[in-house]
Design an enzyme around this catalytic site. Structure first.
Site, PDB file in Angstrom:
ATOM      1  N   HIS A 500       3.470   9.222   5.083  1.00  0.00           N
ATOM      2  CA  HIS A 500       3.508   7.925   4.416  1.00  0.00           C
ATOM      3  C   HIS A 500       2.107   7.324   4.311  1.00  0.00           C
ATOM      4  CE1 HIS A 500       5.249   3.867   3.508  1.00  0.00           C
ATOM      5  NE2 HIS A 500       4.081   3.496   4.018  1.00  0.00           N
ATOM      6  N   GLU A 501       1.446   7.201   5.459  1.00  0.00           N
ATOM      7  CA  GLU A 501       0.115   6.585   5.444  1.00  0.00           C
ATOM      8  C   GLU A 501      -0.855   7.427   4.619  1.00  0.00           C
ATOM      9  OE1 GLU A 501      -0.148   3.638   6.287  1.00  0.00           O
ATOM     10  OE2 GLU A 501       1.742   3.502   7.381  1.00  0.00           O
ATOM     11  N   HIS A 504      -0.749   6.478   1.039  1.00  0.00           N
ATOM     12  CA  HIS A 504      -1.649   5.354   0.711  1.00  0.00           C
ATOM     13  C   HIS A 504      -3.080   5.868   0.539  1.00  0.00           C
ATOM     14  CE1 HIS A 504       1.146   2.077   1.325  1.00  0.00           C
ATOM     15  NE2 HIS A 504       1.373   2.379   2.583  1.00  0.00           N
ATOM     16  N   HIS A 507      -3.523   7.631  -2.721  1.00  0.00           N
ATOM     17  CA  HIS A 507      -3.555   6.649  -3.799  1.00  0.00           C
ATOM     18  C   HIS A 507      -4.966   6.081  -3.968  1.00  0.00           C
ATOM     19  CE1 HIS A 507      -1.866   2.524  -5.362  1.00  0.00           C
ATOM     20  NE2 HIS A 507      -2.464   3.194  -6.305  1.00  0.00           N
TER      21      HIS A 507
END
Ligand SMILES: [Zn+2]
Length: 729
Positions: A500-501, A504, A507
């Site tokens: 998940h992290e 980020h 992105h």
């Protein structure tokens, strides 16, 4: 404010109101920069990196003060420019202002989040309100507003391209939304509220950190059933805390608590550990946060009223895709009943087993324990069986590999060649098409002074206008550090957080924009790239290559992969209710027009209203809900994980429809329309470009194993962005 500054995003960084000195001050260039390590340009490779090895608390006051003064001079030069306003001398000039203060803030944010000490806490309490006031001073400067407004009113005839127009519109709307049009008395009031809020956020943080630094002691007998690696870590923690040999200490953080709740056969220990965890900030002692929360909610309601909004939630939702609290709540309530119904089934399954242990009902401290037993019974699958294959450094290689397959990002470890803020931090050079695009910092382990949970930040985002081409991004987790020489084996949940992290991180490594203020994302978009990235963890190519047994090196057997796949929707009732109850309580709390609430009583009532199953507790109870009370960022915004998930599930479906989770065409489209564009284009429109339509909520319901209802999601309305400091769920 601090969060915002972490983005290094010039404009949006500067929320906040005090009348400005009327006289123009000398231009920035004429003022000598003091000899202070925090004020110096970052030097070294990668267009300069933060001098972590030289950071101490002492230089911060001078650095903050100089940074604030310099920023003031820069903005005053723009506001008082005798030339008529142009896009370049006003909007672009604002994008370039405040960079030095941004760098100081980026470094400070790491010291308070990852390396906090009483000295940093004291600095935070002193400087947060001052930084907020400095931001307000900009927003509330009437001359600056006048210039922006002149441009805004004439925007059609300025010869601007679409991105410049978007930046101008967003800048104007941001100023107005944050009080630029208030009268002088209202401005003073607003600035006062903002500063009080800043102080309250700092106070909340430091109290919560203190409660998370506590431990629950346990004896060897009580630890029966707990896996060896968790026991070893608890023994290590006991040693650090000076407890006698042979005893254990369970830290009061999620990563330490959840394995004990899942595996400890001793019910009394589970209850003790559970109580300590869910009562963080709620013990009626010096670390109790209820009074602070009460104050924060009240101040937020007052501010919303002053700014002309019915509630804090209405104000906060202006710059979101959902647009209104009603639309966000509608989505949540569409998923809630199915998740509660599923929990009833999950509890029934658990009771069937628990009765054999003499239980007549499932208490919240039993839920994870019997859930694990059900998983074993139904799917012949246990966390214990998965964990030996989830060795952290292998999974890190897996997430890097996956980013390479999908987006062409290559990660090469260079730990030891650039400064880090703690010896455990690893660093990686990131390239794409042979070009250096970033430096990635990975701070893996829990430690005292590091806040709990997981998050990513950028110390510098890409913004071509500023010549910032190389992104400095970090991922921060709280995995338990193993005893020397031991592998780090993580749970499926922790592995999802890791991915998940990293989503980020991907992105922001890919964002390629000109203007810093168009680099961030709206709150309810920002969790979309991160949640999508979780999907690649459980793909066969990743599991087969990187889920290798830590002792034998053998890849995860196909039969185990199949079992994991079959158990995909297992426990989604619990996971959804735990999350959604927190999101619904957040929204209800911030819809109160007067903000007169007693947090504990409010929480109880709100949960009763939605029919919260008694076997589950909110993922974050109000007294410890840092998403809401450590800054404004996620307030009335915890729903955004679900909003993002509608796009996430629908995006993942796009990959699955091709039969190849690494389909290059879909990955290219995803990167081109949704990731690299930052917030340069309308996000709902960007989604339509990617998928040919709006996201379909049914993809989300289906993924969670809930009945679908055939209704297509209403089109998310267009809306405007914010910076890079993203919390894990
Ligand atoms: Zn996140």
């Amino acid at each position: 404010m601090k969060r915002m500054m972490l983005a290094g995003s010039a404009l949006i960084a500067l929320a906040g109101g005090v009348a400005m000195p009327a006289l123009a001050q000398p231009a920035a260039a004429q003022v000598a920069v003091p000899n202070n390590v925090l004020l110096a340009e970052w030097t070294g490779p990668y267009e300069g990196v933060p001098p972590w090895d030289k950071v101490t608390p002492a230089p911060f006051p001078q650095a903050f003060q100089f940074g604030i003064d310099e920023q003031r001079r820069e903005y005053l030069a723009i506001a008082n420019n005798p030339e008529p306003p142009t896009f370049v001398n006003t909007i672009e000039a604002m994008e370039k202002a405040g960079q030095r203060l941004g760098r100081v803030g980026a470094v400070f944010g790491v010291m308070t989040d990852n390396m906090s000490t009483p000295q940093y806490e004291a600095l935070d309490k002193e400087w947060s309100p001052k930084l907020t006031a400095a931001g307000d001073e900009i927003i509330l400067n009437p001359r600056l507003l006048q210039r922006i407004e002149t441009l805004y009113n004439n925007r059609a005839s300025l010869g601007l391209d679409a991105k410049q127009t978007r930046l101008l519109e967003r800048t104007y709307e941001y100023f107005v939304r944050n009080g630029a049009k208030l009268n002088e008395q209202q401005k003073a009031q607003l600035s006062g509220i903002n500063q009080k809020l800043s102080s309250a956020f700092s106070e909340f943080n430091s109290r919560l950190l203190k409660d998370e630094a506590t431990i629950t002691p346990a004896s060897a007998a009580e630890m029966t059933g707990v896996p060896k690696d968790v026991r070893d870590a608890a023994a290590e923690a006991a040693k650090e805390k000076g407890l006698p040999a042979g005893t254990f200490a369970i830290r009061n953080t999620r990563s330490a608590v959840e394995p004990v709740l899942t595996f400890a056969d001793n019910r009394a220990l589970r209850q003790k550990v559970w109580r300590a965890f869910v009562n963080r900030g709620d013990n009626g002692n010096a670390n109790d946060t209820n009074g602070i929360i009460k104050q924060i909610v009240k101040l937020r309601a007052q501010r919303a009223k002053l700014l002309g909004y019915p509630s804090h939630a209405h104000w906060r939702m202006q710059d979101t895709m959902a647009k209104t609290p009603e639309r966000a709540t509608d989505l949540m309530m569409r998923v809630w009943p199915a998740s509660v119904a599923r929990v009833k089934e999950e509890v029934a399954d658990q009771l069937a087993i628990a009765r054999k242990d003499g239980l007549t009902r499932i208490e919240p401290w039993d839920f994870r324990y019997y859930q694990e037993k059900v998983r074993k019974a139904k799917y012949d699958l246990s966390e214990d069986e998965i964990k030996p294959y989830f060795e952290l450094s292998n999974l890190v290689n897996g997430m890097f590999w996956s980013a390479g397959q999908l987006y062409g990002l290559q990660f090469k470890e260079n730990t030891g060649t650039v400064p880090v803020f703690h010896p455990d931090v690893r660093t990686f050079e990131v390239t794409r098409n042979g070009e250096v695009v970033g430096l990635f910092y990975l701070d893996t382990y829990a430690r005292e002074g590091k806040r709990s949970g997981a998050w990513m930040t950028t110390y510098r985002s890409r913004a071509r206008l500023l010549g910032d081409d190389v992104v400095l991004a970090s991922n921060n987790n709280n995995f338990t550090k193993p005893a020397a020489g031991q592998p780090v084996l993580i749970s499926l949940d922790d592995a999802s957080t890791l991915f998940h992290e990293f989503g980020h991180g991907i992105h922001y490594l890919l964002v390629d924009v000109n203007y810093p203020s168009l680099g961030g994302s709206q709150r309810d978009f920002v969790e979309f790239p991160s949640q999508v990235n979780e999907n690649w963890l459980l793909t066969r190519p990743v599991l087969e290559r990187f889920a290798k047994h830590y002792q034998t090196g053998q890849p995860m057997p196909a039969a185990l992969v199949d079992k994991i796949k079959r158990a995909d929707t297992f426990n989604q009732g619990f996971a959804t209710v735990e999350y959604l109850s927190s999101a619904l309580v957040d929204m209800k709390l911030h819809l109160d027009p007067n903000g007169n609430v007693d947090p504990d009583a409010f929480e109880k009532r709100a949960l009763a209203e939605i029919g919260m199953p008694r076997e589950i507790v909110m993922r974050h109870r109000l007294p410890q809900f840092a998403h809401l009370f450590s800054s404004d960022a996620y307030s009335a915004g915890y729903y955004s994980y679900l909003w993002s998930e509608t796009m996430d599930a629908d995006t993942w479906a796009a990959f699955e429809e091709t039969g190849d989770p690494f389909n290059k065409t879909v990955a290219d489209r995803f990167r081109t329309y949704l990731l690299s564009t930052g917030n340069e284009t309308d996000r709902a429109e960007a989604y339509r470009q990617f998928r040919g339509r709006d996201p379909d909520v049914n993809a989300l319901l289906k993924r969670r194993g809930f009945p679908t209802d055939g209704v297509v999601t209403p089109a998310p309305a267009a809306a405007p962005a914010q910076p890079a400091a993203e919390r894990g769920r």
